[in-house]
Design a protein around this motif. Structure first.
Motif, mmCIF file in Angstrom:
data_model
loop_
_atom_site.group_PDB
_atom_site.id
_atom_site.type_symbol
_atom_site.label_atom_id
_atom_site.label_comp_id
_atom_site.label_asym_id
_atom_site.label_seq_id
_atom_site.Cartn_x
_atom_site.Cartn_y
_atom_site.Cartn_z
ATOM 1 N N GLY A 39 -4.755 1.443 0.672
ATOM 2 C CA GLY A 39 -6.141 1.636 1.113
ATOM 3 C C GLY A 39 -6.294 2.931 1.896
ATOM 4 O O GLY A 39 -7.246 3.697 1.699
ATOM 5 N N VAL A 40 -5.308 3.191 2.760
ATOM 6 C CA VAL A 40 -5.327 4.426 3.562
ATOM 7 C C VAL A 40 -5.236 5.637 2.631
ATOM 8 O O VAL A 40 -5.991 6.611 2.761
ATOM 9 C CB VAL A 40 -4.162 4.436 4.590
ATOM 10 C CG1 VAL A 40 -4.057 5.778 5.293
ATOM 11 C CG2 VAL A 40 -4.353 3.294 5.598
ATOM 12 N N ARG A 63 -16.035 -2.142 5.319
ATOM 13 C CA ARG A 63 -14.883 -3.019 5.529
ATOM 14 C C ARG A 63 -14.989 -3.735 6.869
ATOM 15 O O ARG A 63 -14.735 -4.938 6.982
ATOM 16 C CB ARG A 63 -13.622 -2.153 5.521
ATOM 17 C CG ARG A 63 -12.488 -2.800 4.819
ATOM 18 C CD ARG A 63 -11.280 -1.939 4.796
ATOM 19 N NE ARG A 63 -10.152 -2.802 5.019
ATOM 20 C CZ ARG A 63 -9.228 -2.599 5.920
ATOM 21 N NH1 ARG A 63 -9.267 -1.538 6.682
ATOM 22 N NH2 ARG A 63 -8.249 -3.464 6.054
ATOM 23 N N ASP A 104 0.263 2.681 3.052
ATOM 24 C CA ASP A 104 -0.814 1.742 2.705
ATOM 25 C C ASP A 104 -1.734 2.338 1.615
ATOM 26 O O ASP A 104 -2.241 3.454 1.753
ATOM 27 C CB ASP A 104 -1.626 1.425 3.962
ATOM 28 C CG ASP A 104 -2.608 0.310 3.740
ATOM 29 O OD1 ASP A 104 -2.386 -0.779 4.291
ATOM 30 O OD2 ASP A 104 -3.605 0.511 3.003
ATOM 31 N N TRP A 128 -6.152 -2.304 0.817
ATOM 32 C CA TRP A 128 -5.567 -2.237 2.162
ATOM 33 C C TRP A 128 -4.488 -3.299 2.299
ATOM 34 O O TRP A 128 -4.656 -4.433 1.813
ATOM 35 C CB TRP A 128 -6.647 -2.427 3.226
ATOM 36 C CG TRP A 128 -7.323 -1.139 3.593
ATOM 37 C CD1 TRP A 128 -6.926 -0.240 4.530
ATOM 38 C CD2 TRP A 128 -8.524 -0.600 3.004
ATOM 39 N NE1 TRP A 128 -7.810 0.834 4.568
ATOM 40 C CE2 TRP A 128 -8.790 0.632 3.648
ATOM 41 C CE3 TRP A 128 -9.397 -1.032 1.985
ATOM 42 C CZ2 TRP A 128 -9.889 1.425 3.323
ATOM 43 C CZ3 TRP A 128 -10.474 -0.238 1.662
ATOM 44 C CH2 TRP A 128 -10.721 0.974 2.329
#
Ligand code: CTP
Length: 409
Positions: free
Chosen positions: A227-228, A196, A225, A212
Motif C-alpha cells: 500500500g505504501v 482509508r 508494504d 496495505w
C-alpha cells in the motif's frame, strides 16, 4: 434580490490561487424573478441559473433536506426568505462556506478564514452528512491542499457516514469523477489516506485498500508494504506531471498483490494477471473511461516485463512491443513507459534512480517502426507467401532491426 460570490472562487482568491469558475448565490429571489431578469434556468431539479452574459452559475439560496440514500436522494427548499447564513450552513466545508458581497465584504459565519489560516478541512454543520459525495470531496481537497489536515470531528463524521452505509450508495459516475480529479492533484496519495482513515476506501476501492499490510521483498522494495509503495508510485506520477490515464494505471498496476496466497509472500508470482482481472471488475463497477482502462490493463500485465526488458534480446523486445500494441499506438506506449518509470522510482530510496528501460524501449520501437512493411510484404508475396507467413516475415525484420541496435544492458 442580492447576489454573493461563494464557494471555491472565494476560497481560492483568499489563498492567492487562480480562480477558475465563480459560483454565485442569490438571496431574496424566486425562480420566476430570475427568469424575468434574463437568467437561464439549468436542470429541472436544481434551482440554478446561468447569467445571460457571463454564463456563470447563480444558485438560489437553499436548504436541503434528505429524502433517501445516496447522491440522488435530495429534495430542495428554496424561497426568498432563505438567508445567506442558512445557505452557507448546508455547505460542505468551512473554507467553502465564505461568501463575498459585491463591495468585497466577506460573510464568514462559520470561521472559514480561520480554518484557511490554520489549514484545516472542517465540516460546517451536521448537514455535511446529507451528501456522501462530500466524503470524496474532502479526500480530494486533501490531495489538492497537501498541507491541510482534516479536522478530527470531520473525520469522525465521515467515518460514521461510512459505517451507516452511505458510501455504498454513491453513483459510480460521481465516484469516478471525484477520484479522477483527486488523482490529478499535487499529492494524490492524500486522497487515499483520507479515504482509508474514514474506512471509505474499503467500500469504494476494496482492491486498493487491501494492499496495505501486504509485504514485498525488501531487496526490491525497501518500503516493503504494498500500500505504501502504491502511494509512492502515485505521488511520483504527480511529480512527473503524468496525465490521468498514467496516474490511474499507477494506482492499479499492483492490485494482484492483494490476493497473493499467504504462503507465497513476500513473492508475488503471477500478480500481473491477477491485477488485470481485478482491474477489469473495478473498471466495470466504476465505469472507468476506455482510455484509462486500456492503459491500466497493459501496465498491469506488462510492467514486470518492461522492468526486466534490459535483459531481453531483439525477439523478446519485439514480442513485448507487439503485446503493448506499441507499433500501432506509439504515443500510448510512451505513457505505458512513464507509468513503469513511476513504479520503479516509487520505491523508498530509489526516487532519483534513472530508468534506462524507457529510452532503450523507445529506441527499439523506433527501429521496429522503421521497417518498411509494404516492401517486405511485397517480397514475401513474390516468394509465394501469404497471411500469417507474411506477418512472420515482418516480425523477423523488426527483430533484425532491433537486434542491430545492440540494446542489451
Ligand atoms: N458544495 C457542497 N457540497 C457538495 C458540492 C458543492 O457544499 N457536494 C458547495 C461548496 O460550498 C462548494 C460549492 O458548492 O464550494 C461549489 O462547488 P464546486 O464548484 O463543485 O466546488 P468548489 O468548491 O468550487 O471546488 P473546485 O475548485 O474543486 O471546483
Amino acid at each position: 434580490m442580492r447576489t454573493f460570490r461563494v464557494g471555491g472562487a472565494v476560497r481560492d482568491a483568499l489563498l492567492g490561487q487562480p480562480v477558475n469558475d465563480t459560483d454565485w448565490v442569490v438571496v431574496g429571489a424566486t425562480p420566476d424573478a430570475m427568469i424575468e431578469a434574463g437568467y437561464l434556468p439549468v436542470g429541472k431539479d436544481f434551482p440554478v441559473f446561468l447569467h445571460p452574459q457571463t454564463r456563470e452559475e447563480y444558485a438560489l439560496a437553499r436548504t436541503e433536506r434528505k429524502s433517501g440514500r445516496g447522491y440522488q436522494g435530495f429534495t430542495f427548499h428554496t424561497s426568498p426568505d432563505v438567508t445567506l447564513e442558512q445557505d452557507l450552513a448546508r455547505r460542505d466545508l468551512t473554507i467553502n462556506a465564505i461568501a463575498q458581497a459585491g463591495d468585497g465584504a466577506l460573510i464568514d459565519p462559520y470561521g472559514g478564514q480561520q480554518d484557511l489560516r490554520a489549514k484545516v478541512l472542517r465540516h460546517v454543520t451536521d448537514a455535511f452528512g446529507e451528501d456522501p459525495v462530500r466524503i470524496l470531496r474532502v479526500a480530494r481537497f486533501a490531495a489538492r491542499f497537501a498541507d491541510f489536515s482534516v479536522a478530527p470531528e470531520t473525520l469522525q463524521l465521515m467515518r460514521d457516514m461510512v459505517h451507516e452505509g452511505e458510501a455504498d450508495h454513491l453513483v459510480p459516475e460521481r465516484v469516478w469523477q471525484e477520484l479522477a480529479r483527486g488523482l490529478m492533484e499535487q499529492r494524490p496519495s492524500r486522497m487515499f489516506e483520507v479515504l482509508r482513515a474514514c474506512d471509505a476506501l474499503a467500500r469504494i476501492l476494496p482492491e486498493v485498500d487491501r494492499l496495505w499490510g501486504v509485504p514485498q521483498r525488501a531487496e526490491y522494495h525497501p518500503e516493503v508494504d504494498t500500500g505504501v509503495h502504491n502511494m509512492m508510485v502515485l505521488d511520483m506520477a504527480a511529480r512527473l506531471q503524468a496525465p490521468l490515464a498514467v496516474r490511474f494505471a499507477c494506482l492499479t498496476h499492483d492490485l494482484g498483490k492483494g490476493t497473493t496466497p499467504q504462503q507465497m509472500l513476500p513473492k508475488h508470482i503471477g500478480h500481473e494477471q491477477r491485477s488485470a482481472d481485478l482491474l477489469k471488475k473495478l473498471c466495470n463497477r466504476l465505469r472507468v473511461p476506455n482510455e484509462c482502462r486500456e492503459l491500466a490493463d497493459v501496465v498491469a500485465r506488462e510492467h514486470g516485463n518492461i522492468h526486466r526488458s534490459g535483459e531481453f534480446g531483439g525477439a523478446a523486445i519485439v514480442r513485448l512491443l507487439e503485446r503493448c500494441d506499441a507499433l500501432r499506438k506509439p504515443q500510448r506506449f510512451e505513457q505505458i513507459l512513464l507509468a513503469c518509470e513511476c513504479d520503479a522510482r516509487g520505491r523508498l530510496g530509489m526516487e532519483e534512480r534513472p530508468y534506462p528501460q524507457r529510452e532503450r524501449l523507445l529506441q527499439a520501437l523506433a527501429a521496429a517502426r522503421s521497417v518498411d512493411t509494404a516492401v517486405i510484404a511485397e517480397q514475401a508475396r513474390e516468394h509465394g507467401l501469404q497471411g500469417d507467413q507474411i506477418g512472420a516475415r515482418i516480425h523477423q525484420a523488426r527483430v533484425h532491426a532491433v537486434d542491430g541496435l545492440s540494446l542489451r544492458a
